[in-house]
Design a protein around this motif. Structure first.
Motif: not given
Lengths: 77, 110
Positions: A47-48, A51-52, A55, A62-63, A67-73, B33, B70-71, B86-87, B90
């Protein structure tokens, strides 16, 4: 300088061509989004890592401006 | 990132089974968050340490390089970067976070 939803989707699509992308504007301020990215290319990635990858597609925004992106992959079912 | 910051982060990450780099403190999280991450750790009933990156700009920037993430917040279990808010969500919803703690023999006193 906030970002537009289409810009976010466009960047992700450019970097992950097969991705299906859904973007939701959470606050209407161009700074708080939720995004779901579905792609076969995520298969086998942690998962990391997934998301990377997203990003990285956003080229370091990002960041920062974003500022804020709630991410689901996810993988396609 | 300077050697000093790198080693301070490595110590923080290495010396604690579960450590969350966050904005604010568990009682006064300064970002949605971060407060969500705290809520998850509370639900898991695991003992954890926190680092308020708002009090230390060097750590705030250094941790992003350390994990190539990054965050903030950032969760580390037994020295390994697990993910951001987020992770954590999940994994928590999928029961994977509880499993990770069990696999890593992290005590859960609750």
């Amino acid at each position: 300088m906030p970002m537009a939803a289409d810009d976010i989707a466009g960047m992700i699509q450019a970097a992950i061509p097969d991705a299906q992308i859904e973007i939701k504007d959470l606050a209407g301020d161009g700074n708080h989004y939720a995004a779901k990215v579905v792609s076969e290319s995520f298969r086998g990635m942690s998962r990391v890592k997934q998301h990377q990858t997203v990003y990285a597609a956003l080229g370091g925004r990002m960041g920062g401006v974003l500022h804020a992106l709630q991410l689901t992959t996810a993988l396609p079912n | 990132m300077s050697e000093d910051v790198q080693s301070r982060i490595a110590t923080l990450v290495g010396d604690n089974d579960v450590v969350l780099f966050m904005k604010g403190t568990p009682l006064f999280p300064q970002c949605g968050f971060s407060s969500r991450a705290i809520a998850i750790l509370e639900h898991l009933g695991v003992a954890y340490e926190t680092v308020d990156v708002l009090q230390d700009q060097e750590i705030r920037q250094g941790i992003k390089e350390f994990s190539d993430w990054p965050t903030i917040p950032q969760l580390y279990v037994k020295g390994e970067f697990v993910g951001g808010s987020d992770i954590m969500m999940e994994m928590y919803e999928a029961g994977e976070l509880a499993q990770l703690l069990t696999d890593q023999n992290v005590a859960r006193p609750a």
